[in-house]
Design a protein around this motif. Structure first.
Motif, PDB file in Angstrom:
ATOM      1  N   ALA A 107      -6.913  -8.425   4.195  1.00  0.00           N
ATOM      2  CA  ALA A 107      -8.253  -8.044   3.734  1.00  0.00           C
ATOM      3  C   ALA A 107      -8.477  -6.541   3.887  1.00  0.00           C
ATOM      4  O   ALA A 107      -9.064  -5.890   3.011  1.00  0.00           O
ATOM      5  N   GLN A 108      -7.991  -5.971   4.980  1.00  0.00           N
ATOM      6  CA  GLN A 108      -8.150  -4.526   5.208  1.00  0.00           C
ATOM      7  C   GLN A 108      -7.348  -3.721   4.191  1.00  0.00           C
ATOM      8  O   GLN A 108      -7.815  -2.677   3.711  1.00  0.00           O
ATOM      9  N   LEU A 109      -6.145  -4.189   3.846  1.00  0.00           N
ATOM     10  CA  LEU A 109      -5.326  -3.471   2.876  1.00  0.00           C
ATOM     11  C   LEU A 109      -5.941  -3.542   1.485  1.00  0.00           C
ATOM     12  O   LEU A 109      -5.941  -2.546   0.742  1.00  0.00           O
ATOM     13  N   ALA A 154     -10.728   1.246  -2.194  1.00  0.00           N
ATOM     14  CA  ALA A 154     -11.352   2.550  -1.935  1.00  0.00           C
ATOM     15  C   ALA A 154     -10.545   3.676  -2.566  1.00  0.00           C
ATOM     16  O   ALA A 154     -11.108   4.609  -3.151  1.00  0.00           O
ATOM     17  N   ASP A 155      -9.206   3.593  -2.462  1.00  0.00           N
ATOM     18  CA  ASP A 155      -8.352   4.607  -3.085  1.00  0.00           C
ATOM     19  C   ASP A 155      -8.529   4.609  -4.601  1.00  0.00           C
ATOM     20  O   ASP A 155      -8.613   5.667  -5.226  1.00  0.00           O
ATOM     21  N   GLY A 194       0.832  -1.185   0.000  1.00  0.00           N
ATOM     22  CA  GLY A 194       0.000   0.000   0.000  1.00  0.00           C
ATOM     23  C   GLY A 194       0.871   1.240   0.000  1.00  0.00           C
ATOM     24  O   GLY A 194       2.044   1.186  -0.395  1.00  0.00           O
ATOM     25  N   GLN A 195       0.334   2.360   0.462  1.00  0.00           N
ATOM     26  CA  GLN A 195       1.101   3.603   0.468  1.00  0.00           C
ATOM     27  C   GLN A 195       2.147   3.627   1.579  1.00  0.00           C
ATOM     28  O   GLN A 195       3.245   4.138   1.384  1.00  0.00           O
ATOM     29  N   THR A 196       1.797   3.105   2.755  1.00  0.00           N
ATOM     30  CA  THR A 196       2.724   3.193   3.899  1.00  0.00           C
ATOM     31  C   THR A 196       3.098   1.846   4.482  1.00  0.00           C
ATOM     32  O   THR A 196       3.969   1.780   5.346  1.00  0.00           O
ATOM     33  N   GLU A 197       2.448   0.776   4.042  1.00  0.00           N
ATOM     34  CA  GLU A 197       2.796  -0.538   4.564  1.00  0.00           C
ATOM     35  C   GLU A 197       2.662  -1.598   3.482  1.00  0.00           C
ATOM     36  O   GLU A 197       1.955  -1.401   2.480  1.00  0.00           O
ATOM     37  N   ALA A 198       3.370  -2.699   3.697  1.00  0.00           N
ATOM     38  CA  ALA A 198       3.303  -3.829   2.777  1.00  0.00           C
ATOM     39  C   ALA A 198       3.176  -5.102   3.601  1.00  0.00           C
ATOM     40  O   ALA A 198       3.728  -5.204   4.701  1.00  0.00           O
TER      41      ALA A 198
END
Length: 280
Positions: free
Chosen positions: A108-110, A116-117, A65-69
């Motif tokens: 699942a949250q990521l 959404a993004d 993602g933008q700040t975590e993987a």
């Protein structure tokens, strides 16, 4: 690595199925370009795989993602290594391991956050084209049969600030209710049709009708019934939310009825069974 005892035991018996399901969930939920840039998959190809033109066994996948993987590595044994990384661009700032169950929840949250993004970016582009007169107002408010649950869950994010906050909140709740109802009515005939029509016709048509109005006029003009268009929208969404909740409750009650019927069957089937234990 510690592994959750509940909910992930099946991962050890068929690890490749789990890994393939995770990959499929990303490909279903995200646009192709987002999925390809966010997800990386490593495989081990044996000589037999190469000869048979098979892709080989998955050994590791990573979703950024933008700040975590999040990365998940599998080695026969079985041994799972689930990690979360804090990232800045392409640089990993820190990483830590976590249980497989917690990792699956974070995964699942990521996926949901990336969806959404992506929906927000798509909506921004559509609104720019609407401003130029290339697309009609509300054209980005689409719900596809092929990804209906995902589109329902991201619809509120695509609205932005073009509708009242109360309407955005109501759309979010309606999306969740309909997405929860869909798998419970799949294959049921008329009940499934009713839920799908609510999701693909009533909800988007209500929003498109409002978005076609000039913003100031929608907020201030008083209609014949004494409501502004904004107030009328909220009222219509409240009615749709009430209907969606009733459909969800009816579907859940049907599940509960099936559970009770199965319970009565088991009670009748095993009523005479008992264990004779020779206890000291």
């Amino acid at each position: 690595m510690e592994r959750d005892e509940q909910g992930t035991a099946g991962a050890d018996s068929d690890p490749q199925s789990l890994l393939n399901e995770l990959i499929d969930s990303v490909m279903r939920s995200l646009p192709g370009d987002v999925a390809s840039s966010s997800l990386s998959v490593e495989r081990r190809r044996s000589l037999a795989d190469r000869m048979a033109h098979r892709p080989g066994a998955i050994t590791r996948l990573r979703l950024a993602g933008q700040t975590e993987a999040l990365s998940l590595q599998y080695e026969p044994g079985p041994r799972w290594t689930a990690e979360v990384e804090q990232i800045y661009g392409t640089v990993t700032l820190s990483s830590r391991t976590m249980t497989l169950g917690r990792w699956l929840t974070a995964f699942a949250q990521l996926v949901a956050a990336l969806a959404a993004d992506a929906a927000g970016d798509s909506a921004d582009s559509a609104r720019a084209l609407q401003t130029l007169g290339i697309l009609p107002p509300g054209s980005e408010i689409h719900l596809r049969d092929t990804n209906l649950a995902g589109d329902l869950l991201t619809l509120a994010a695509r609205l932005g600030r073009r509708v009242p906050e109360a309407a955005v909140a109501s759309v979010g709740r309606i999306g969740e209710l309909l997405a929860e109802t869909l798998p419970r009515v799949t294959g049921s005939g008329e009940p499934e049709v009713i839920v799908r029509v609510a999701a693909t016709v009533y909800l988007p048509d209500t929003l498109r009708a409002y978005l076609a109005l000039p913003a100031e006029w929608a907020a201030e003009h008083v209609l014949a019934g004494g409501l502004t268009p904004a107030q009328a929208l909220i009222s219509q969404l409240e009615a749709l939310e009430s209907a969606a909740r009733k459909m969800r409750d009816a579907a859940v009650e049907q599940d509960a009825s099936a559970l009770l019927i199965n319970g009565r069957f088991l009670a009748d089937r095993f009523a005479g069974s008992r264990l004779d234990l020779d206890l000291p």
